[in-house]
Design a protein around this motif. Structure first.
Motif, PDB file in Angstrom:
ATOM      1  N   CYS A   9      11.569 -25.996  30.900  1.00 62.22           N
ATOM      2  CA  CYS A   9      12.002 -24.775  30.251  1.00 62.22           C
ATOM      3  C   CYS A   9      10.872 -23.753  30.199  1.00 62.22           C
ATOM      4  O   CYS A   9       9.730 -24.143  30.071  1.00 62.22           O
ATOM      5  CB  CYS A   9      12.515 -25.090  28.848  1.00 62.22           C
ATOM      6  N   PRO A  10      11.192 -22.494  30.361  1.00 57.16           N
ATOM      7  CA  PRO A  10      12.541 -21.919  30.300  1.00 57.16           C
ATOM      8  C   PRO A  10      13.222 -21.786  31.657  1.00 57.16           C
ATOM      9  O   PRO A  10      14.293 -21.172  31.739  1.00 57.16           O
ATOM     10  CB  PRO A  10      12.258 -20.518  29.753  1.00 57.16           C
ATOM     11  N   VAL A  13      17.087 -22.264  32.180  1.00 57.73           N
ATOM     12  CA  VAL A  13      17.914 -21.230  31.537  1.00 57.73           C
ATOM     13  C   VAL A  13      17.792 -19.911  32.292  1.00 57.73           C
ATOM     14  O   VAL A  13      18.781 -19.184  32.457  1.00 57.73           O
ATOM     15  CB  VAL A  13      17.512 -21.047  30.053  1.00 57.73           C
ATOM     16  N   GLN A  35      16.158 -33.683  28.611  1.00 56.46           N
ATOM     17  CA  GLN A  35      17.001 -33.423  27.448  1.00 56.46           C
ATOM     18  C   GLN A  35      16.786 -32.017  26.886  1.00 56.46           C
ATOM     19  O   GLN A  35      17.720 -31.371  26.428  1.00 56.46           O
ATOM     20  CB  GLN A  35      16.694 -34.479  26.367  1.00 56.46           C
ATOM     21  N   CYS A  36      15.524 -31.560  26.942  1.00 58.52           N
ATOM     22  CA  CYS A  36      15.208 -30.231  26.421  1.00 58.52           C
ATOM     23  C   CYS A  36      16.010 -29.167  27.171  1.00 58.52           C
ATOM     24  O   CYS A  36      16.578 -28.252  26.567  1.00 58.52           O
ATOM     25  CB  CYS A  36      13.699 -29.969  26.561  1.00 58.52           C
ATOM     26  N   GLU A  39      19.675 -29.157  26.149  1.00 62.08           N
ATOM     27  CA  GLU A  39      19.895 -28.443  24.881  1.00 62.08           C
ATOM     28  C   GLU A  39      19.842 -26.928  25.099  1.00 62.08           C
ATOM     29  O   GLU A  39      20.688 -26.188  24.588  1.00 62.08           O
ATOM     30  CB  GLU A  39      18.823 -28.862  23.861  1.00 62.08           C
ATOM     31  N   ASN A  40      18.853 -26.489  25.860  1.00 62.59           N
ATOM     32  CA  ASN A  40      18.667 -25.041  26.027  1.00 62.59           C
ATOM     33  C   ASN A  40      19.774 -24.405  26.860  1.00 62.59           C
ATOM     34  O   ASN A  40      20.259 -23.322  26.533  1.00 62.59           O
ATOM     35  CB  ASN A  40      17.298 -24.752  26.656  1.00 62.59           C
ATOM     36  N   ARG A  43      22.958 -24.314  24.787  1.00 57.67           N
ATOM     37  CA  ARG A  43      22.930 -23.233  23.796  1.00 57.67           C
ATOM     38  C   ARG A  43      23.165 -21.875  24.467  1.00 57.67           C
ATOM     39  O   ARG A  43      23.903 -21.042  23.961  1.00 57.67           O
ATOM     40  CB  ARG A  43      21.578 -23.261  23.066  1.00 57.67           C
TER      41      ARG A  43
ATOM     42  N   GLU B  77      12.915 -40.391  26.178  1.00 60.74           N
ATOM     43  CA  GLU B  77      12.686 -39.114  26.862  1.00 60.74           C
ATOM     44  C   GLU B  77      11.435 -39.135  27.721  1.00 60.74           C
ATOM     45  O   GLU B  77      11.181 -38.183  28.473  1.00 60.74           O
ATOM     46  CB  GLU B  77      12.570 -37.968  25.842  1.00 60.74           C
ATOM     47  N   ARG B 209      10.757 -29.511  19.970  1.00 64.03           N
ATOM     48  CA  ARG B 209      10.314 -28.669  21.112  1.00 64.03           C
ATOM     49  C   ARG B 209       9.497 -27.482  20.615  1.00 64.03           C
ATOM     50  O   ARG B 209       9.579 -26.372  21.169  1.00 64.03           O
ATOM     51  CB  ARG B 209      11.473 -28.146  21.962  1.00 64.03           C
ATOM     52  N   ARG B 217       9.260 -15.674  23.459  1.00 59.91           N
ATOM     53  CA  ARG B 217       9.793 -15.599  24.831  1.00 59.91           C
ATOM     54  C   ARG B 217      11.315 -15.739  24.851  1.00 59.91           C
ATOM     55  O   ARG B 217      12.020 -14.913  25.433  1.00 59.91           O
ATOM     56  CB  ARG B 217       9.154 -16.727  25.664  1.00 59.91           C
ATOM     57  N   ASP B 218      11.838 -16.774  24.188  1.00 59.90           N
ATOM     58  CA  ASP B 218      13.278 -17.029  24.235  1.00 59.90           C
ATOM     59  C   ASP B 218      14.058 -15.956  23.481  1.00 59.90           C
ATOM     60  O   ASP B 218      15.185 -15.622  23.861  1.00 59.90           O
ATOM     61  CB  ASP B 218      13.593 -18.414  23.658  1.00 59.90           C
ATOM     62  N   PHE B 222      16.512 -14.500  26.115  1.00 55.62           N
ATOM     63  CA  PHE B 222      17.893 -15.000  25.981  1.00 55.62           C
ATOM     64  C   PHE B 222      18.522 -14.657  24.634  1.00 55.62           C
ATOM     65  O   PHE B 222      19.603 -15.142  24.328  1.00 55.62           O
ATOM     66  CB  PHE B 222      17.925 -16.535  26.128  1.00 55.62           C
ATOM     67  N   ASP B 224      17.681 -15.982  22.047  1.00 55.34           N
ATOM     68  CA  ASP B 224      17.746 -17.317  21.452  1.00 55.34           C
ATOM     69  C   ASP B 224      16.591 -17.421  20.460  1.00 55.34           C
ATOM     70  O   ASP B 224      15.426 -17.435  20.848  1.00 55.34           O
ATOM     71  CB  ASP B 224      17.620 -18.371  22.565  1.00 55.34           C
TER      72      ASP B 224
END
Lengths: 67, 363
Positions: A9-10, A13, A35-36, A39-40, A43, B77, B209, B217-218, B222, B224
């Motif tokens: 990420c990112p 996305v 998994q990260c 989730e992203n 969303r 993970e 995370r 950034r997000d 986004f 988000d």
């Protein structure tokens, strides 16, 4: 189809966002490997009005985004 | 209104509280956690630089990596991956450290400094945001350090293994290391306390995370805001903790281990923000990713350690403001060599950003 395996990420996305903005697909398959990112992308997809189905394939994940 | 992701808020609050506790128990002011400073201290303890005031084996770094490692094993993970431009990441990690040490703190310490009333960190935050926005410009144009690949588990476990060895040697043969007798390196919480707190924080940061650069950034990329809640959680918890323990002091001058050379606080954090976006995460996030098997992040951490050593060997790091014998404030800041290094770092960021754009989208 967006194959984002191997990207952290990112980037997954960003790749999905690019596809959604360019083609606005009714359904979109996305492959990620952590998994990260699941989730992203989930969303982000839900924020864009998609329903998101996640299927685990070995160590990877297939996300099906549909409107 | 989007649903709040409480694990991020809880992790943020926990980091803020942990930082205040570590400070109360001996860590330098506004330095409960500082990934840049602590990697720099480890570089000093292992003799990679000889700045006598910043040498200590920080259990916080060991705990963060191992906490993330153990949590990623527990949640399945952990996945060993590498091969996404590791050499470039090493260099980026080095320059992120140059920028952080010019400012005197990583993004996490920037938030903790803000929560302690240090307004120089507000200048740093402005630079950090500018750096992130610059990075986003290139992300939107298709910047990528290319994909990583599955590798052997041993490759993914390198940084956790290095941390275990470092911890064992630190506890069993401390005479191997150099320890500061004065200055920030001499100030530390008890080893076991720091280690246990960092293990918990590392595990939480892995689950949540948590990433200082990711929040802004997000939010911009986004809309988000999930990671931003962690950023705010750290600030609020540390602010309340500092107010309760009477450690809040608002202003620019004579803040603990900080300088008020505004331009270089700003540019140092531009470098950190830009580099962290290109790397995909802040220094804390690099430690966590390396703990969960990311060999590229491990290389980045090694780059940061080397960057810290070079910063002190070449006198690039910032000097804190101080009082002279006449009781006058002497503004610190960075040397001319440090200024050249920060500007060089920005040039490197630009070059790396440009050469990693998709070919068809190059100007």
């Amino acid at each position: 189809m967006v194959d984002a395996r191997g990207y952290s990420c990112p980037m997954p996305v960003v790749m999905v966002q690019k596809e959604v903005k360019k083609n606005a697909p009714a359904t979109l398959e996305v492959l990620v490997d952590n998994q990260c990112s699941v989730e992203n992308v989930t969303r982000y997809g839900m924020g864009q009005g998609y329903q998101v189905k996640v299927t685990q394939e070995g160590q990877d994940f297939r996300l099906t985004l549909s409107k | 209104m989007k649903k709040v992701d409480w694990i991020v808020v809880i992790a943020g609050l926990a980091v803020g509280i942990a930082a205040v506790v570590l400070t109360l128990m001996g860590n330098p002011s506004n330095m409960g956690f500082c990934i840049a400073c602590f990697l720099r201290d480890i570089a000093g303890a292992t003799g990679m630089h000889s700045a006598a005031k910043v040498q200590y084996v920080r259990p916080e770094i060991i705990g963060l990596v191992l906490g993330a490692f153990l949590m990623s094993l527990a949640t399945k993970e952990f996945r060993a991956r590498s091969g996404s431009s590791p050499a470039v990441r090493f260099v980026l990690g080095g320059f992120v450290m140059v920028g952080a040490l010019a400012f005197l703190g990583c993004p996490l310490r920037m938030v903790l400094r803000l929560a302690g009333g240090d307004l120089n960190a507000l200048v740093g935050l402005m630079g950090f945001i500018i750096g992130i926005l610059l990075g986003i410009v290139f992300l939107k144009k298709g910047f990528s350090l290319k994909r990583s690949y599955d590798v052997g588990k041993g490759e993914g476990a390198v940084l956790p293994a290095v941390m275990v060895v470092l911890l064992v040697l630190f506890l069993a043969v401390p005479a191997l290391f150099k320890f500061s007798e004065e200055g920030p390196g001499s100030m530390h919480a008890p080893v076991l306390v720091a280690l246990v707190i960092a293990l918990v924080v590392g595990a939480l940061a892995q689950r949540a995370r948590l990433c200082m650069v990711g929040g802004i950034r997000d939010a911009v990329l986004f809309q988000d805001f999930r990671l931003l809640y962690g950023f705010v959680g750290i600030f609020v918890a540390a602010l309340v903790g500092n107010l309760i323990t009477n450690r809040f002091s608002l202003g620019f001058t004579l803040q603990p281990i900080a300088h008020s050379a505004h331009l270089w606080n700003l540019l140092g954090m531009v470098l950190v923000g830009w580099g962290s976006v290109l790397l995909g995460g802040c220094p804390l996030r690099q430690l966590i990713l390396a703990g969960q098997g990311n060999g590229d992040s491990a290389v980045t951490v090694f780059g940061m350690i080397v960057g810290a050593a070079l910063s002190h060997n070449f006198g690039l790091a910032g000097n804190a403001d101080a009082l002279n014998e006449a009781g006058e404030v002497v503004v610190g800041g960075i040397s001319n060599a440090g200024k050249v290094a920060v500007v060089l770092g920005l040039v490197v960021m630009l070059v790396v950003s440009l050469i990693n754009l998709p070919k068809e989208e190059k100007a």
